[in-house]
Design an enzyme around this catalytic site. Structure first.
Site, PDB file in Angstrom:
ATOM      1  N   GLU A  54     -61.441 -54.371  48.553  1.00 16.64           N
ATOM      2  CA  GLU A  54     -60.834 -54.757  49.594  1.00 16.64           C
ATOM      3  C   GLU A  54     -61.344 -53.634  50.897  1.00 16.64           C
ATOM      4  O   GLU A  54     -60.580 -52.816  50.812  1.00 16.64           O
ATOM      5  CB  GLU A  54     -59.452 -55.093  49.591  1.00 16.64           C
ATOM      6  CG  GLU A  54     -59.166 -56.198  48.569  1.00 16.64           C
ATOM      7  CD  GLU A  54     -59.748 -57.463  49.014  1.00 16.64           C
ATOM      8  OE1 GLU A  54     -60.226 -57.544  50.215  1.00 16.64           O
ATOM      9  OE2 GLU A  54     -59.520 -58.473  48.210  1.00 16.64           O
ATOM     10  N   GLU A  91     -64.925 -49.765  62.892  1.00 12.43           N
ATOM     11  CA  GLU A  91     -63.620 -50.301  62.818  1.00 12.43           C
ATOM     12  C   GLU A  91     -62.627 -49.251  63.580  1.00 12.43           C
ATOM     13  O   GLU A  91     -62.761 -48.256  63.466  1.00 12.43           O
ATOM     14  CB  GLU A  91     -63.128 -50.068  61.361  1.00 12.43           C
ATOM     15  CG  GLU A  91     -62.339 -51.166  60.793  1.00 12.43           C
ATOM     16  CD  GLU A  91     -61.838 -51.058  59.445  1.00 12.43           C
ATOM     17  OE1 GLU A  91     -62.522 -50.195  58.810  1.00 12.43           O
ATOM     18  OE2 GLU A  91     -61.203 -51.847  58.985  1.00 12.43           O
ATOM     19  N   LYS A 145     -52.682 -44.886  41.881  1.00 13.67           N
ATOM     20  CA  LYS A 145     -52.585 -43.647  42.846  1.00 13.67           C
ATOM     21  C   LYS A 145     -52.662 -43.996  44.251  1.00 13.67           C
ATOM     22  O   LYS A 145     -53.275 -44.762  45.059  1.00 13.67           O
ATOM     23  CB  LYS A 145     -54.108 -43.015  42.715  1.00 13.67           C
ATOM     24  CG  LYS A 145     -54.152 -41.723  43.247  1.00 13.67           C
ATOM     25  CD  LYS A 145     -55.473 -41.368  43.964  1.00 13.67           C
ATOM     26  CE  LYS A 145     -55.536 -41.868  45.365  1.00 13.67           C
ATOM     27  NZ  LYS A 145     -54.880 -41.707  46.458  1.00 13.67           N
ATOM     28  N   CYS A 204     -57.141 -53.826  58.423  1.00 10.40           N
ATOM     29  CA  CYS A 204     -58.853 -54.207  58.157  1.00 10.40           C
ATOM     30  C   CYS A 204     -58.894 -55.554  58.672  1.00 10.40           C
ATOM     31  O   CYS A 204     -59.891 -55.709  59.005  1.00 10.40           O
ATOM     32  CB  CYS A 204     -58.989 -54.185  56.803  1.00 10.40           C
ATOM     33  SG  CYS A 204     -57.855 -55.079  55.673  1.00 10.40           S
TER      34      CYS A 204
END
Ligand code: ADP
Length: 487
Positions: free
Chosen positions: A259, A390, A183, A293
């Site tokens: 992850e 983040e 997906k 990331c």
């Protein structure tokens, strides 16, 4: 859009891919994909339902045994052909990524090279899956340790690296003998769909890879994850979603690879080579418009060099060209959407309210695209949200430290542990940092660490599992021990 862009988009298959066939969604519905630099709709993609998702898993489960029994050399040859075909189509794939995601074309080309390396690396690993054979200590029997494919695997991928995040999962799964349902991110499904056509061109048998783009990620994913035929869930995305998926995967005791988010410290010691540190910082921060990331999130710079470091960075940042990723020389494309711009703006204003200073950028640009200026803030104070969250945008935040212990404490002061960057010319200090920084990866005088031959992954809440390297294929293998008594 110019003629070449239109022609390329016309070539992209926008339906679901299940059991080797392209098909519309069972609901007949589609969802829109937009170019974030213009906000223009560039495609309508079939919107898979939960029912379509289960059909995709049916297809993957049906051919699992056959694919696992396919000789490793055959699996390897298919991946090698995929590598060759992607290389031939590199310019088209890069342009497609720029159109749906916004990154500068030069970076998109870099991602094709990087992402495609997983196809080559795992084509090489496919034929090197081995085990162990030995006597038990009692001398009464033989121990055989072999590796078996885990089985049907479900992948959920993010929008920031539309090719690499897909090949990094598909290539090791195929090499190991696992079948796949994927997906892709709803913001960037076109690259996955284009790549799927290349898999078919390379001779991948029907059912081995099935693709279900959807605007309803949660309702499509939940029944697949709950299905007893599924054996493995691999996800790349936010820690928040990752936690939910781990909880769902617990019911079926699935193997998981996660992850997740990062909050990378970029530590510059007083003995660093500042030329190297500045070059590394620009890459670690502004690659992918800060939307990685692995992006350096917190610059932790020794107080004696902080001002010079900030000045040199600011000089570079002020020269950066902002624009649509297809334009020559653009280094800063749009952020993925308006929420991303709002988040960057909020983090900067929180930092300044707490005492930081904006020394470059700090403004969002007028639409229709979702642009935010490359920005530098100095004197970031403890407690600022920008040190905790983040950023996922082109904002470089600098805080200072005075002792090595303080640098380590600040660097580790986060629930994340994906990657750290350290600049020092002192070899012993470098080794101490390898041991003391709590991250799954480190760039020691390096601002970019991704490499298909290396194990990518985090510790703490940045995830579990490793992608790439010799480790990568083991995410898709389970160890089987067999005892054979001597008599
Ligand atoms: P980002 O913030 O980078 O978009 P997300 O973690 O929200 O990261 O999304 C990464 C991927 O996870 C996307 O493919 C998205 O569709 C998918 N996703 C988001 N929420 C869920 C969920 N509840 N269940 C399954 N997939 C999800």
């Amino acid at each position: 859009m110019n003629e070449r862009e239109k022609a390329l988009l016309a070539e992209v298959e926008t339906r679901l891919f299940i059991s080797g066939e392209w098909a519309d969604s069972s609901s007949g519905r589609t969802f829109e994909v937009r170019d974030p630099s213009t906000n223009e709709v560039i495609a309508h993609v079939a919107d898979a339902t939960a029912e379509d998702g289960v059909k995709a898993l049916d297809a993957a489960a049906a051919v699992q045994e056959e694919w696992a029994a396919t000789p490793p050399r055959v699996r390897s040859d298919i991946l090698r052909r995929v590598f060759d075909i992607v290389r031939e189509r590199a310019d088209d794939i890069a342009l497609l990524m720029t159109l749906e995601m916004g990154k500068p074309l030069a970076e998109a080309k870099g991602e094709v090279t990087y992402g495609n390396e997983f196809n080559r690396w795992f084509s090489e690993e496919a034929v090197r899956i081995s085990g162990r054979y030995g006597a038990n200590p009692e001398g009464t029997g033989r121990i055989i340790v072999s590796q078996r494919p885990v089985g049907p695997s479900f992948f959920i991928t993010p929008w920031n690296f539309p090719l690499a995040m897909v090949t990094r999962k598909i290539a090791p799964a195929l090499a190991a003998g696992c079948t796949v349902v994927i997906k892709p991110a709803e913001l960037t499904p076109l690259t996955t769909l284009f790549f799927t056509r290349l898999l078919v061109e390379a001779g991948l048998p029907a059912g081995v890879v099935n693709v279900v783009p959807t605007s309803a990620a949660a309702s499509l994913s939940a029944p697949i994850i709950a299905d007893p035929r599924l054996r493995k869930l691999s996800f790349t995305g936010s820690t928040e979603v990752g936690r939910k998926l781990i909880a769902q995967a617990a019911d079926g005791v699935l193997r998981v690879s996660m992850e997740l988010g990062g909050n990378a410290p970029f530590v510059v010691f007083e003995d660093a080579d500042l030329d190297k540190a500045v070059t590394g910082a620009m890459l670690a921060k502004f690659r992918n418009i800060g939307q990685a990331c692995t992006a350096a999130n917190r610059f932790i710079v020794h107080e004696s060099v902080a001002e010079e470091f900030a000045n040199r960075i600011t000089e570079r940042v002020q020269k950066m060209k902002i624009g649509r990723g297809t334009e020559e020389g653009v280094e800063i494309g749009p952020l993925i959407d308006a929420d991303a711009v709002a988040k960057a703006a909020e983090l900067v204003s929180d930092a300044t309210e707490r005492g930081a200073t904006i020394v470059a950028g700090g403004e969002k640009l007028d639409g229709p695209g979702t642009f935010y200026q490359p920005t530098v803030v100095t004197g970031v104070r403890p407690g600022s949200a920008i040190l905790r969250e983040e950023i996922f945008g082109p904002v470089l935040a600098i805080a200072t430290f005075s002792t090595e212990d303080e640098a380590v404490r600040l660097a580790n002061d986060t629930e994340y542990g994906l990657v750290s960057y350290v600049y020092t010319e002192d070899l012993q200090r470098g080794h101490r940092m390898i041991e003391r920084l709590e991250t799954g990866m480190m760039g020691l005088n390096a601002g970019v660490i991704s490499n298909a031959a290396a194990p990518f992954g985090g510790v703490k809440q940045s995830g579990v599992g490793r992608e790439g390297g010799a480790e990568g294929i083991h995410e898709y293998l389970s160890t089987k021990y067999t005892l054979v008594p001597n008599a």
